[in-house]
Scaffold this motif. Sequence first.
Motif, short mmCIF file in Angstrom:
data_model
loop_
_atom_site.label_atom_id
_atom_site.label_comp_id
_atom_site.label_asym_id
_atom_site.label_seq_id
_atom_site.Cartn_x
_atom_site.Cartn_y
_atom_site.Cartn_z
N SER A 29 0.82 -1.21 0.00
CA SER A 29 0.00 0.00 0.00
C SER A 29 0.85 1.27 0.00
O SER A 29 0.45 2.28 -0.55
CB SER A 29 -0.91 0.04 1.22
OG SER A 29 -1.35 -1.24 1.55
N GLY A 30 2.01 1.21 0.63
CA GLY A 30 2.84 2.41 0.78
C GLY A 30 3.82 2.62 -0.36
O GLY A 30 4.57 3.60 -0.37
N VAL A 31 3.88 1.68 -1.30
CA VAL A 31 4.85 1.80 -2.39
C VAL A 31 4.13 1.60 -3.73
O VAL A 31 2.91 1.40 -3.77
CB VAL A 31 6.00 0.78 -2.24
CG1 VAL A 31 6.86 1.12 -1.04
CG2 VAL A 31 5.48 -0.65 -2.15
N GLU A 32 4.88 1.65 -4.81
CA GLU A 32 4.27 1.52 -6.14
C GLU A 32 4.22 0.06 -6.56
O GLU A 32 5.03 -0.75 -6.15
CB GLU A 32 5.10 2.32 -7.15
CG GLU A 32 5.16 3.81 -6.83
CD GLU A 32 6.19 4.55 -7.68
OE1 GLU A 32 6.65 4.01 -8.70
OE2 GLU A 32 6.54 5.69 -7.30
N ILE A 55 17.13 -10.52 -4.69
CA ILE A 55 17.96 -10.61 -3.50
C ILE A 55 17.05 -10.23 -2.34
O ILE A 55 16.47 -9.14 -2.33
CB ILE A 55 19.16 -9.65 -3.59
CG1 ILE A 55 20.04 -10.04 -4.78
CG2 ILE A 55 19.96 -9.66 -2.29
CD1 ILE A 55 21.06 -8.98 -5.17
N ASP A 56 16.89 -11.13 -1.38
CA ASP A 56 15.86 -10.95 -0.35
C ASP A 56 16.42 -10.31 0.91
O ASP A 56 17.17 -10.94 1.66
CB ASP A 56 15.26 -12.33 -0.03
CG ASP A 56 14.13 -12.24 0.98
OD1 ASP A 56 13.69 -11.11 1.30
OD2 ASP A 56 13.67 -13.31 1.45
N PHE A 57 16.03 -9.05 1.16
CA PHE A 57 16.43 -8.37 2.39
C PHE A 57 15.27 -8.28 3.40
O PHE A 57 15.34 -7.54 4.36
CB PHE A 57 16.96 -6.95 2.08
CG PHE A 57 18.29 -6.95 1.38
CD1 PHE A 57 19.43 -7.47 2.00
CD2 PHE A 57 18.42 -6.44 0.10
CE1 PHE A 57 20.67 -7.47 1.36
CE2 PHE A 57 19.65 -6.44 -0.56
CZ PHE A 57 20.78 -6.95 0.08
N VAL A 58 14.20 -9.03 3.14
CA VAL A 58 13.05 -9.04 4.05
C VAL A 58 13.08 -10.31 4.92
O VAL A 58 12.86 -10.26 6.12
CB VAL A 58 11.72 -8.93 3.28
CG1 VAL A 58 10.53 -8.95 4.23
CG2 VAL A 58 11.69 -7.65 2.44
N GLN A 59 13.38 -11.42 4.27
CA GLN A 59 13.57 -12.68 4.99
C GLN A 59 12.41 -13.01 5.92
O GLN A 59 12.58 -13.30 7.10
CB GLN A 59 14.92 -12.65 5.73
CG GLN A 59 16.06 -12.56 4.72
CD GLN A 59 17.39 -12.14 5.28
OE1 GLN A 59 17.62 -12.19 6.48
NE2 GLN A 59 18.30 -11.73 4.42
N HIS A 385 12.00 2.04 -3.71
CA HIS A 385 11.58 0.65 -3.55
C HIS A 385 11.24 0.02 -4.90
O HIS A 385 11.68 -1.09 -5.21
CB HIS A 385 10.37 0.58 -2.61
CG HIS A 385 9.87 -0.81 -2.41
ND1 HIS A 385 8.91 -1.38 -3.21
CD2 HIS A 385 10.24 -1.77 -1.53
CE1 HIS A 385 8.69 -2.61 -2.82
NE2 HIS A 385 9.48 -2.88 -1.80
N LYS A 386 10.48 0.76 -5.71
CA LYS A 386 10.06 0.25 -7.02
C LYS A 386 11.28 0.03 -7.93
O LYS A 386 11.40 -0.99 -8.61
CB LYS A 386 9.06 1.23 -7.64
CG LYS A 386 8.63 0.92 -9.07
CD LYS A 386 7.70 -0.28 -9.12
CE LYS A 386 7.18 -0.51 -10.55
NZ LYS A 386 7.13 -1.94 -10.87
N GLY A 387 12.17 1.02 -7.92
CA GLY A 387 13.37 0.92 -8.76
C GLY A 387 14.23 -0.27 -8.37
O GLY A 387 14.77 -0.98 -9.23
N MET A 388 14.36 -0.50 -7.08
CA MET A 388 15.17 -1.62 -6.59
C MET A 388 14.49 -2.95 -6.93
O MET A 388 15.15 -3.90 -7.37
CB MET A 388 15.39 -1.51 -5.08
CG MET A 388 16.23 -0.31 -4.66
SD MET A 388 17.92 -0.32 -5.31
CE MET A 388 18.75 -1.34 -4.11
N LEU A 389 13.18 -3.01 -6.74
CA LEU A 389 12.43 -4.25 -7.05
C LEU A 389 12.63 -4.61 -8.52
O LEU A 389 12.90 -5.77 -8.86
CB LEU A 389 10.95 -4.05 -6.72
CG LEU A 389 10.10 -5.32 -6.75
CD1 LEU A 389 10.37 -6.17 -5.52
CD2 LEU A 389 8.61 -4.99 -6.83
N CYS A 397 8.50 -3.24 1.95
CA CYS A 397 7.70 -2.32 1.16
C CYS A 397 7.15 -1.15 1.99
O CYS A 397 6.00 -0.75 1.81
CB CYS A 397 6.57 -3.08 0.47
SG CYS A 397 5.61 -4.08 1.61
N SER A 398 7.93 -0.62 2.90
CA SER A 398 7.54 0.52 3.71
C SER A 398 8.80 1.16 4.27
O SER A 398 9.76 0.46 4.58
CB SER A 398 6.61 0.08 4.85
OG SER A 398 6.67 1.01 5.92
#
Length: 431
Positions: A29-32, A55-59, A385-389, A397-398
């Motif tokens: 909701s907070g990102v594109e 590359i997963d930085f959320v884990q 966030h969108k550019g990195m994704l 995503c926040s």
Amino acid sequence: MAYEKSIAAFKEAYSVIPGGVDSPVRAFSGVEGTPPFIERGEGGYLFDIDGNRYIDFVQSWGPLIFGHCDADIQAAVIETAKKGLSFGAPTTLETELANEIVSLFESIDKVRFVSSGTEAVMSAIRLARGVTGRDAILKFTGCYHGHSDSLLVQAGSGLATFGTPSSPGVPEDLTKHTLLATYNDILSVQQCFEALPEGIACVIIEPIAGNMGLVPADEAFLEELRYLCTKHGALLIFDEVMSGFRASLKGAQGISTVKPDIVTLGKVIGAGMPVGAFGASASIMKHLSPEGPVYQAGTLSGNPVAMAAGLTSLRKLKSNPSLYVTLANKAKKLMQGFAHAAEVVGIPLVTDVRGSMFGFFFSGKQVKNFDDALANDSKMFAKFHKGMLDRGVYLACSSYETGFICTATTDEMIEESIKAAYEVMAEIKGA
Ligand SMILES: *Cc1c(COP(=O)(O)O)cnc(C)c1O
């Protein structure tokens, strides 16, 4: 990157699951853009149903300190599952995991397992209220402690220290017992104790806050907090659901000298399986049912498969003392890379690292509390966030979340992510 299948899956999920997700933050909701639907993980990578690799930085929001599909944890889970998924009766696995935790945390003599962080905190608060015979609790704005009623509060319009519900469905009669103070601001805590000198059962804090972005508490602040709690007969709860086994092997308690009365744990403790825990001295824990009168229970609490996952993970962590230095070095390298990329194009960015946890804010000012955090440029974060994704880097995503490094995060992954950050920052600045 193509996201067609995820877009379709999200639409379909939306028709049968509120918002298409089982936990709101996942909805992007907070990102594109729309959230990638995940097919599988492998070490430090995540793969979505469109075949994109990230590359997963959320884990999984913290639990996976050994990354996806760690062979030892998987083997333990499979072996245990073969014997049965749940018994609703004691197993020795629970005692084994309890022993590991007790040996790590000076503040814990006894520990009880539950199935989530929310449940751990909710139970710890009940215990604190039961032990002290007081109703009021104190929390800090910007700290998250799960979604139980007493903790879904925001600052009231009247007397600033008393909370009002932050969600419909939470009775004001409940939140009026929750006082709110400002993180890293001891005067705001003092004011709460002055408002209710002998009424506060406990103060709950994330000693390293990870739910307003990464915002560590100052050591002097924690010391003063400890002093005030002891002086007023309130119990101090460290919510280490996120920082436990993440900031260091002993969480914040491996970094700070301040000792809490009750500790809550979650996330890494289950290595990706649903586990939470709360522990304290024997004299506090003896109030808990069936030893004492404070009720708390759970059909799947101490689930054997989840215990096996947690036990294997904790033993692996304990057997490798240099692991947190390695993780922190990688986190620092990533943050230095982001900071430099921002500096080159003239975007204000502040960063922080605690063990395997990292955080950054698009802000020119060091963040000390929730108001500081709110002052970040969240629109810029959404673009970043969108550019990195799109470049295969999966960040939370926040702008109010913490990032994580796992043992499977390689130097190459860090370098690739920094390279992406340079490109994205330049793109944002050029736009
Ligand atoms: C994640 C988290 C919780 C809630 O845990 P759940 O397992 O999501 O219920 C509580 N406290 C802190 C500090 C957390 O980071």
